[in-house]
Design a protein around this motif. Sequence first.
Motif, PDB file in Angstrom:
ATOM      1  N   CYS A 166       0.841  -1.195   0.000  1.00 40.09           N
ATOM      2  CA  CYS A 166       0.000   0.000   0.000  1.00 40.09           C
ATOM      3  C   CYS A 166       0.875   1.243   0.000  1.00 40.09           C
ATOM      4  CB  CYS A 166      -0.970  -0.007   1.178  1.00 40.09           C
ATOM      5  SG  CYS A 166      -0.254   0.425   2.770  1.00 40.09           S
ATOM      6  N   TYR A 167       0.261   2.350  -0.351  1.00 41.20           N
ATOM      7  CA  TYR A 167       0.887   3.664  -0.298  1.00 41.20           C
ATOM      8  C   TYR A 167       0.091   4.503   0.700  1.00 41.20           C
ATOM      9  CZ  TYR A 167       3.386   2.645  -4.677  1.00 41.20           C
ATOM     10  OH  TYR A 167       4.204   2.101  -5.637  1.00 41.20           O
ATOM     11  N   PHE A 168       0.806   5.309   1.465  1.00 46.95           N
ATOM     12  CA  PHE A 168       0.130   6.199   2.412  1.00 46.95           C
ATOM     13  C   PHE A 168       0.665   7.608   2.220  1.00 46.95           C
ATOM     14  CE2 PHE A 168      -0.034   7.967   6.890  1.00 46.95           C
ATOM     15  CZ  PHE A 168      -1.379   8.307   6.825  1.00 46.95           C
ATOM     16  N   ILE A 169      -0.268   8.553   2.061  1.00 43.34           N
ATOM     17  CA  ILE A 169       0.087   9.953   1.819  1.00 43.34           C
ATOM     18  C   ILE A 169      -0.506  10.809   2.918  1.00 43.34           C
ATOM     19  CG2 ILE A 169       0.041  11.864   0.182  1.00 43.34           C
ATOM     20  CD1 ILE A 169      -0.821   8.387  -1.058  1.00 43.34           C
ATOM     21  N   ASP A 170       0.344  11.553   3.642  1.00 45.75           N
ATOM     22  CA  ASP A 170      -0.089  12.369   4.780  1.00 45.75           C
ATOM     23  C   ASP A 170       0.847  13.560   4.894  1.00 45.75           C
ATOM     24  OD1 ASP A 170      -0.399  13.167   7.755  1.00 45.75           O
ATOM     25  OD2 ASP A 170      -1.891  11.594   7.567  1.00 45.75           O
ATOM     26  N   ASP A 171       0.368  14.668   5.458  1.00 48.82           N
ATOM     27  CA  ASP A 171       1.204  15.862   5.564  1.00 48.82           C
ATOM     28  C   ASP A 171       1.912  15.976   6.909  1.00 48.82           C
ATOM     29  OD1 ASP A 171      -0.702  18.443   6.997  1.00 48.82           O
ATOM     30  OD2 ASP A 171      -1.462  16.432   6.688  1.00 48.82           O
ATOM     31  N   THR A 172       1.676  15.048   7.842  1.00 46.12           N
ATOM     32  CA  THR A 172       2.208  15.159   9.201  1.00 46.12           C
ATOM     33  C   THR A 172       3.293  14.107   9.455  1.00 46.12           C
ATOM     34  OG1 THR A 172       0.085  16.001   9.996  1.00 46.12           O
ATOM     35  CG2 THR A 172       1.617  15.143  11.658  1.00 46.12           C
ATOM     36  N   GLU A 173       4.461  14.564   9.862  1.00 42.79           N
ATOM     37  CA  GLU A 173       5.591  13.650  10.040  1.00 42.79           C
ATOM     38  C   GLU A 173       5.325  12.593  11.102  1.00 42.79           C
ATOM     39  OE1 GLU A 173      10.352  13.757  11.186  1.00 42.79           O
ATOM     40  OE2 GLU A 173       9.349  15.594  10.524  1.00 42.79           O
ATOM     41  N   LYS A 174       4.738  12.986  12.224  1.00 43.28           N
ATOM     42  CA  LYS A 174       4.501  12.015  13.291  1.00 43.28           C
ATOM     43  C   LYS A 174       3.546  10.906  12.845  1.00 43.28           C
ATOM     44  CE  LYS A 174       3.741  11.731  18.262  1.00 43.28           C
ATOM     45  NZ  LYS A 174       3.544  12.477  19.534  1.00 43.28           N
ATOM     46  N   VAL A 175       2.584  11.244  12.003  1.00 43.52           N
ATOM     47  CA  VAL A 175       1.662  10.237  11.474  1.00 43.52           C
ATOM     48  C   VAL A 175       2.398   9.302  10.523  1.00 43.52           C
ATOM     49  CG1 VAL A 175      -0.389   9.873  10.055  1.00 43.52           C
ATOM     50  CG2 VAL A 175      -0.369  11.702  11.769  1.00 43.52           C
ATOM     51  N   GLY A 181       6.246   2.670  11.341  1.00 46.18           N
ATOM     52  CA  GLY A 181       6.428   1.712  12.428  1.00 46.18           C
ATOM     53  C   GLY A 181       5.504   0.519  12.308  1.00 46.18           C
ATOM     54  N   TYR A 182       4.348   0.726  11.688  1.00 53.65           N
ATOM     55  CA  TYR A 182       3.411  -0.379  11.487  1.00 53.65           C
ATOM     56  C   TYR A 182       3.832  -1.269  10.316  1.00 53.65           C
ATOM     57  CZ  TYR A 182      -0.926  -2.981  11.164  1.00 53.65           C
ATOM     58  OH  TYR A 182      -1.847  -4.005  11.131  1.00 53.65           O
ATOM     59  N   GLY A 183       4.725  -0.772   9.474  1.00 53.41           N
ATOM     60  CA  GLY A 183       5.224  -1.597   8.381  1.00 53.41           C
ATOM     61  C   GLY A 183       4.944  -1.065   6.990  1.00 53.41           C
ATOM     62  N   ILE A 184       4.357   0.138   6.899  1.00 51.16           N
ATOM     63  CA  ILE A 184       4.116   0.729   5.584  1.00 51.16           C
ATOM     64  C   ILE A 184       5.398   1.396   5.104  1.00 51.16           C
ATOM     65  CG2 ILE A 184       2.754   2.405   4.275  1.00 51.16           C
ATOM     66  CD1 ILE A 184       0.499   2.015   6.294  1.00 51.16           C
ATOM     67  N   ASP A 185       5.870   0.979   3.948  1.00 47.45           N
ATOM     68  CA  ASP A 185       7.137   1.502   3.437  1.00 47.45           C
ATOM     69  C   ASP A 185       6.953   2.623   2.415  1.00 47.45           C
ATOM     70  OD1 ASP A 185       8.652  -0.330   4.950  1.00 47.45           O
ATOM     71  OD2 ASP A 185       8.420  -1.873   3.411  1.00 47.45           O
ATOM     72  N   ALA A 186       5.887   2.545   1.620  1.00 45.41           N
ATOM     73  CA  ALA A 186       5.661   3.529   0.557  1.00 45.41           C
ATOM     74  C   ALA A 186       4.931   4.731   1.145  1.00 45.41           C
ATOM     75  CB  ALA A 186       4.866   2.905  -0.581  1.00 45.41           C
ATOM     76  N   LEU A 187       5.711   5.669   1.651  1.00 44.00           N
ATOM     77  CA  LEU A 187       5.184   6.821   2.378  1.00 44.00           C
ATOM     78  C   LEU A 187       5.531   8.111   1.645  1.00 44.00           C
ATOM     79  CD1 LEU A 187       6.354   5.624   5.896  1.00 44.00           C
ATOM     80  CD2 LEU A 187       3.984   5.685   5.113  1.00 44.00           C
ATOM     81  N   PHE A 188       4.542   8.990   1.526  1.00 46.15           N
ATOM     82  CA  PHE A 188       4.759  10.268   0.864  1.00 46.15           C
ATOM     83  C   PHE A 188       4.088  11.377   1.657  1.00 46.15           C
ATOM     84  CE2 PHE A 188       5.250   7.105  -2.389  1.00 46.15           C
ATOM     85  CZ  PHE A 188       6.335   7.561  -3.128  1.00 46.15           C
ATOM     86  N   SER A 189       4.697  12.560   1.596  1.00 46.64           N
ATOM     87  CA  SER A 189       4.109  13.726   2.226  1.00 46.64           C
ATOM     88  C   SER A 189       3.804  14.780   1.169  1.00 46.64           C
ATOM     89  CB  SER A 189       5.034  14.292   3.316  1.00 46.64           C
ATOM     90  OG  SER A 189       4.345  15.253   4.081  1.00 46.64           O
ATOM     91  N   ILE A 190       3.406  15.952   1.626  1.00 44.98           N
ATOM     92  CA  ILE A 190       2.978  17.045   0.758  1.00 44.98           C
ATOM     93  C   ILE A 190       3.915  18.229   0.967  1.00 44.98           C
ATOM     94  CG2 ILE A 190       1.085  18.638   0.266  1.00 44.98           C
ATOM     95  CD1 ILE A 190       0.449  15.725  -0.448  1.00 44.98           C
ATOM     96  N   ARG A 191       4.405  18.779  -0.123  1.00 48.59           N
ATOM     97  CA  ARG A 191       5.352  19.883   0.010  1.00 48.59           C
ATOM     98  C   ARG A 191       4.682  21.165   0.520  1.00 48.59           C
ATOM     99  NH1 ARG A 191      10.407  20.399  -1.535  1.00 48.59           N
ATOM    100  NH2 ARG A 191      10.297  18.574  -2.902  1.00 48.59           N
ATOM    101  N   GLN A 192       3.448  21.403   0.121  1.00 50.36           N
ATOM    102  CA  GLN A 192       2.760  22.639   0.527  1.00 50.36           C
ATOM    103  C   GLN A 192       1.336  22.312   0.998  1.00 50.36           C
ATOM    104  OE1 GLN A 192       2.378  25.639  -2.529  1.00 50.36           O
ATOM    105  NE2 GLN A 192       2.235  27.299  -1.044  1.00 50.36           N
TER     106      GLN A 192
END
Length: 228
Positions: A166-175, A181-192
């Motif tokens: 799976c992919y997970f996209i979120d703007d918050t680093e702690k999330v 930590g749960y095992g999701i590797d494909a992680l992306f954030s938002i620049r703005q």
Amino acid sequence: MSNYSEKPTIIFDMDGTLLDLAYDDFIWNELLPIRYAELHQCSPEQSTQTLFNFYQQHNHTLKWYSSRFWTSQVGVDVLAMQIEQKHKVAKRAGCIALLEYLKQHQYPIWLATNADTAGLAFKLEETGLAAYFDVIISSETVGHAKEFNEFWQALHERHPFNPKHCYFIDDTEKVLKSAQGYGIDALFSIRQPSSHKAPRDSFNYPMLDALTDLIPILQQAEELKKYA
């Protein structure tokens, strides 16, 4: 509902990811201090400082995201205030284009938000986004904020998914760190996350300039899979 699929599950945050965070910044950092000062007959500076102290005390907890909690704390009907300003809720650029692409190519699309159920409901109604998602879940429903491993465990119990697929996209680093930590590797954030603030210069996770930047990433992953 089983959500295992040949296509990876794409899990989105809502505020600051699919929706412009400028709305939430306006509600909490501009409008609420005004309403609080009016109600409690204090100066704008006193109001801002009091609310800042509240925010620091409860940041990243489930209470932080609860309109009922904040109404009880500050005496202002926070949900009513948000709905009053719902016309300011805005989708980030590329939001619909990305969701349309994912739907067309049969990706499972999930929405996992810390917004409470009441806030989630009016934003979905205002934006018309609900129809794009196979799963929609609020942290209030599961009893844990996304910043904590228990959220992901509860999400998996309700809607089984493979964190490695799976992919997970979120703007918050702690999330994002919690998801990692749960095992999701494909992680992306938002620049703005907010159109009213400058883009981030750096972040600990890959950032999308536009939401549609995810499309070539998925296309490349599909091509690599063909030759694996």
